[in-house]
Write a protein that holds these residues in place. Structure first.
Motif, PDB file in Angstrom:
ATOM      1  N   TRP A  30     -62.475  22.340 -64.561  1.00 17.99           N
ATOM      2  CA  TRP A  30     -62.256  23.710 -65.012  1.00 17.99           C
ATOM      3  C   TRP A  30     -60.796  23.856 -65.422  1.00 17.99           C
ATOM      4  O   TRP A  30     -59.886  23.645 -64.613  1.00 17.99           O
ATOM      5  N   ASP A  31     -60.578  24.226 -66.660  1.00 18.43           N
ATOM      6  CA  ASP A  31     -59.226  24.396 -67.186  1.00 18.43           C
ATOM      7  C   ASP A  31     -58.882  25.880 -67.210  1.00 18.43           C
ATOM      8  O   ASP A  31     -59.736  26.723 -67.510  1.00 18.43           O
ATOM      9  N   THR A  32     -57.637  26.197 -66.897  1.00 20.40           N
ATOM     10  CA  THR A  32     -57.199  27.590 -66.855  1.00 20.40           C
ATOM     11  C   THR A  32     -55.944  27.779 -67.701  1.00 20.40           C
ATOM     12  O   THR A  32     -55.326  26.825 -68.151  1.00 20.40           O
ATOM     13  N   TRP A  33     -55.584  29.035 -67.890  1.00 24.87           N
ATOM     14  CA  TRP A  33     -54.373  29.359 -68.623  1.00 24.87           C
ATOM     15  C   TRP A  33     -53.144  29.077 -67.754  1.00 24.87           C
ATOM     16  O   TRP A  33     -53.233  28.934 -66.539  1.00 24.87           O
TER      17      TRP A  33
ATOM     18  N   LYS B 262     -52.260  36.623 -56.362  1.00 23.72           N
ATOM     19  CA  LYS B 262     -53.023  36.074 -55.240  1.00 23.72           C
ATOM     20  C   LYS B 262     -54.497  36.432 -55.362  1.00 23.72           C
ATOM     21  O   LYS B 262     -55.385  35.596 -55.119  1.00 23.72           O
ATOM     22  N   ASP B 263     -54.782  37.667 -55.770  1.00 27.01           N
ATOM     23  CA  ASP B 263     -56.179  38.104 -55.898  1.00 27.01           C
ATOM     24  C   ASP B 263     -56.910  37.347 -57.007  1.00 27.01           C
ATOM     25  O   ASP B 263     -58.087  37.002 -56.862  1.00 27.01           O
ATOM     26  N   ILE B 264     -56.222  37.131 -58.125  1.00 22.78           N
ATOM     27  CA  ILE B 264     -56.854  36.391 -59.222  1.00 22.78           C
ATOM     28  C   ILE B 264     -57.158  34.957 -58.784  1.00 22.78           C
ATOM     29  O   ILE B 264     -58.240  34.420 -59.057  1.00 22.78           O
ATOM     30  N   VAL B 265     -56.207  34.319 -58.088  1.00 25.95           N
ATOM     31  CA  VAL B 265     -56.413  32.944 -57.620  1.00 25.95           C
ATOM     32  C   VAL B 265     -57.601  32.886 -56.664  1.00 25.95           C
ATOM     33  O   VAL B 265     -58.468  32.009 -56.768  1.00 25.95           O
ATOM     34  N   ASN B 266     -57.669  33.829 -55.723  1.00 22.76           N
ATOM     35  CA  ASN B 266     -58.789  33.846 -54.773  1.00 22.76           C
ATOM     36  C   ASN B 266     -60.122  34.042 -55.482  1.00 22.76           C
ATOM     37  O   ASN B 266     -61.132  33.410 -55.139  1.00 22.76           O
ATOM     38  N   THR B 267     -60.149  34.913 -56.478  1.00 19.95           N
ATOM     39  CA  THR B 267     -61.381  35.147 -57.236  1.00 19.95           C
ATOM     40  C   THR B 267     -61.765  33.907 -58.037  1.00 19.95           C
ATOM     41  O   THR B 267     -62.950  33.578 -58.158  1.00 19.95           O
ATOM     42  N   LEU B 268     -60.752  33.216 -58.560  1.00 19.91           N
ATOM     43  CA  LEU B 268     -60.984  31.979 -59.299  1.00 19.91           C
ATOM     44  C   LEU B 268     -61.634  30.921 -58.414  1.00 19.91           C
ATOM     45  O   LEU B 268     -62.669  30.344 -58.760  1.00 19.91           O
TER      46      LEU B 268
ATOM     47  N   MET C   8     -57.479  35.424 -70.385  1.00 19.88           N
ATOM     48  CA  MET C   8     -56.313  35.869 -69.637  1.00 19.88           C
ATOM     49  C   MET C   8     -55.831  37.262 -70.063  1.00 19.88           C
ATOM     50  O   MET C   8     -55.092  37.915 -69.339  1.00 19.88           O
ATOM     51  N   SER C   9     -56.276  37.718 -71.242  1.00 16.89           N
ATOM     52  CA  SER C   9     -55.842  39.036 -71.722  1.00 16.89           C
ATOM     53  C   SER C   9     -56.641  40.176 -71.101  1.00 16.89           C
ATOM     54  O   SER C   9     -56.248  41.344 -71.203  1.00 16.89           O
ATOM     55  N   LEU C  10     -57.760  39.850 -70.446  1.00 16.06           N
ATOM     56  CA  LEU C  10     -58.579  40.891 -69.832  1.00 16.06           C
ATOM     57  C   LEU C  10     -57.909  41.455 -68.583  1.00 16.06           C
ATOM     58  O   LEU C  10     -57.184  40.751 -67.876  1.00 16.06           O
ATOM     59  N   SER C  11     -58.184  42.710 -68.309  1.00 13.50           N
ATOM     60  CA  SER C  11     -57.602  43.360 -67.144  1.00 13.50           C
ATOM     61  C   SER C  11     -58.407  43.032 -65.895  1.00 13.50           C
ATOM     62  O   SER C  11     -59.584  43.389 -65.786  1.00 13.50           O
ATOM     63  N   PHE C  12     -57.774  42.320 -64.939  1.00 12.79           N
ATOM     64  CA  PHE C  12     -58.448  41.983 -63.690  1.00 12.79           C
ATOM     65  C   PHE C  12     -58.761  43.250 -62.896  1.00 12.79           C
ATOM     66  O   PHE C  12     -59.835  43.375 -62.299  1.00 12.79           O
TER      67      PHE C  12
ATOM     68  N   PHE D 242     -62.040  45.062 -63.404  1.00 13.09           N
ATOM     69  CA  PHE D 242     -63.270  44.468 -62.875  1.00 13.09           C
ATOM     70  C   PHE D 242     -63.162  44.144 -61.384  1.00 13.09           C
ATOM     71  O   PHE D 242     -64.066  43.523 -60.822  1.00 13.09           O
ATOM     72  N   ARG D 243     -62.067  44.509 -60.758  1.00 14.43           N
ATOM     73  CA  ARG D 243     -61.841  44.127 -59.362  1.00 14.43           C
ATOM     74  C   ARG D 243     -63.004  44.511 -58.457  1.00 14.43           C
ATOM     75  O   ARG D 243     -63.486  43.686 -57.658  1.00 14.43           O
ATOM     76  N   GLU D 244     -63.472  45.746 -58.555  1.00 14.95           N
ATOM     77  CA  GLU D 244     -64.538  46.219 -57.666  1.00 14.95           C
ATOM     78  C   GLU D 244     -65.806  45.389 -57.842  1.00 14.95           C
ATOM     79  O   GLU D 244     -66.483  45.059 -56.861  1.00 14.95           O
ATOM     80  N   ARG D 245     -66.131  45.041 -59.088  1.00 14.99           N
ATOM     81  CA  ARG D 245     -67.321  44.229 -59.351  1.00 14.99           C
ATOM     82  C   ARG D 245     -67.194  42.860 -58.681  1.00 14.99           C
ATOM     83  O   ARG D 245     -68.139  42.368 -58.047  1.00 14.99           O
ATOM     84  N   PHE D 246     -66.012  42.247 -58.789  1.00 15.79           N
ATOM     85  CA  PHE D 246     -65.811  40.929 -58.183  1.00 15.79           C
ATOM     86  C   PHE D 246     -65.907  40.998 -56.660  1.00 15.79           C
ATOM     87  O   PHE D 246     -66.469  40.101 -56.024  1.00 15.79           O
ATOM     88  N   GLU D 247     -65.352  42.064 -56.082  1.00 14.88           N
ATOM     89  CA  GLU D 247     -65.359  42.196 -54.628  1.00 14.88           C
ATOM     90  C   GLU D 247     -66.766  42.359 -54.075  1.00 14.88           C
ATOM     91  O   GLU D 247     -67.041  41.984 -52.928  1.00 14.88           O
ATOM     92  N   LYS D 248     -67.674  42.915 -54.880  1.00  7.62           N
ATOM     93  CA  LYS D 248     -69.051  43.119 -54.429  1.00  7.62           C
ATOM     94  C   LYS D 248     -69.930  41.883 -54.601  1.00  7.62           C
ATOM     95  O   LYS D 248     -71.037  41.828 -54.065  1.00  7.62           O
TER      96      LYS D 248
END
Length: 363
Positions: A192-195, A204-210, A221-225, A228-234
């Motif tokens: 998996w390649d990332t920006w 830290k939150d983006i890394v944990n979600t990744l 990478m241009s999208l606002s984390f 979508f934070r609530e969706r990811f947390e659920k």
């Protein structure tokens, strides 16, 4: 007046440390005289033991062949470095030297499968290796080098599937999983390649979600984390896309450019990953910029490179065994043993980290 060709059985997927079968094909070029029955031998070297077989007489202008069963000097699971660079086969008074290619031994990588560490194959079929680091850290070049290493020995082309950058403009702008199985069905891992990492592109939150596998493939990478934070947390556990190993790429020049704040941020990120049972693997890139000779012998022990590894371990407060380096294909037009052997070692190390994480998570 003979032609000698040495081949491996087409169906075999060889591994280091096991008895090998090689096929020696001989053409009698003499137009009117048979080639007498000959003794065919494998000369012993640092990896192969002596082996011999008898080749039957060959009619004029015809081919003959014989199989050699060759035992190795280091049975079991030797290091890729135990391989010799070439071996010699003798047919009667004729000698033929064969270069050794790392791709002949890629079968060893297929041993690393999730089910071996107790993970149900129905849940996880391949290990996921996440690569991240600063922009221009050679992640994409590493992918191209690995894919070149994985292709069959008779292929000479260099893979150029990953876009190569080298600046803060982020050549890789989205999360992307390389479909290795499309070209290499035996492969048991995904890359998996990332920006590129900077203060704005990661938190830290983006890394944990990744690493939890919750960011979808092609997430830009241009999208606002935050949007979508609530969706990811659920979201529940993502067993198919959860990462099993984290590889952090660091260009060697960055070691002197980092300020205290950046070092602390990386240390905090590593501690966060360790708390999630990961043991981050750091790969130093562009070491040939300070040690040009390493391109000629990537496996050589060079004092400057070892000093860079120690500096990295001290800087990020990790063990020296968790710091490796890479020498990637750049402008080469031919495949080389050293570059591919180093790529093999780095992938094997990442797969060992995958197994360690899976064991830790299961316990």
């Amino acid at each position: 007046m003979v032609d000698i060709v040495v081949e491996y059985p087409k169906s075999s997927l060889r591994q280091l440390g096991y008895t090998e079968v090689i096929i020696v094909r001989v053409r009698n070029r003499n137009p009117d005289r048979a080639l007498p029955s000959s003794k065919v031998t494998m000369k012993p070297n640092s990896y192969h033991r002596f082996a011999a077989a008898t080749l039957k007489s060959i009619a004029p202008q015809q081919w003959g062949e014989v199989e050699l069963k060759v035992e190795v000097q280091h049975p079991g699971r030797p290091n890729i470095r135990n391989l010799c660079r070439e071996f010699t086969v003798e047919v009667g008074e004729h000698t033929h030297t064969v270069p050794v290619q790392v791709a002949n031994y890629n079968g060893g990588l297929t041993d690393y499968v999730p089910k071996r560490v107790g993970v149900k194959e129905s849940d996880v079929r391949e290990f996921n290796i996440l690569m991240f680091g600063t922009a221009g850290a050679s992640k994409s070049s590493f992918v191209n080098t690995v894919m070149t290493m994985l292709q069959s020995p008779d292929q000479t082309k260099m893979y150029r599937v990953a876009e190569i950058g080298g600046s803060a403009d982020h050549a890789t702008r989205q999360l992307h999983c390389f479909d290795l199985k499309k070209n290499f069905p035996e492969v048991t891992f995904n890359l998996w390649d990332t920006w590129g990492v900077d203060r704005k592109s990661y938190s830290k939150d983006i890394v944990n979600t990744l690493v939890d596998g919750k960011l979808p493939q092609n997430w830009n990478m241009s999208l606002s984390f935050e949007k979508f934070r609530e969706r990811f947390e659920k979201m529940g556990e993502q067993v198919q896309t959860q990462m099993h190993a984290i590889v952090f790429f660091v260009p060697q020049a960055m070691l002197t450019d980092l300020d205290d704040e950046e070092i602390a941020r990386i240390q905090e990120m590593f501690q966060s990953l360790i708390a999630k049972l990961y043991n981050p693997l750091v790969i130093l890139s562009k070491v040939d910029e300070v040690c040009p000779q390493i391109r000629r012998d990537p496996l050589g022990k060079i004092e400057e490179v070892e000093a860079l590894r120690k500096k990295t371990a001290d800087l990020f407060k990790i063990g020296l065994n968790s710091v490796r380096y890479t020498v990637n294909y750049t402008e080469e037009t031919e495949r080389t043993f050293g570059i591919e052997a180093l790529a093999y070692e780095n992938i094997e190390s990442a797969l060992q980290h995958c197994e360690s994480f899976s064991y830790a998570k299961a316990s």
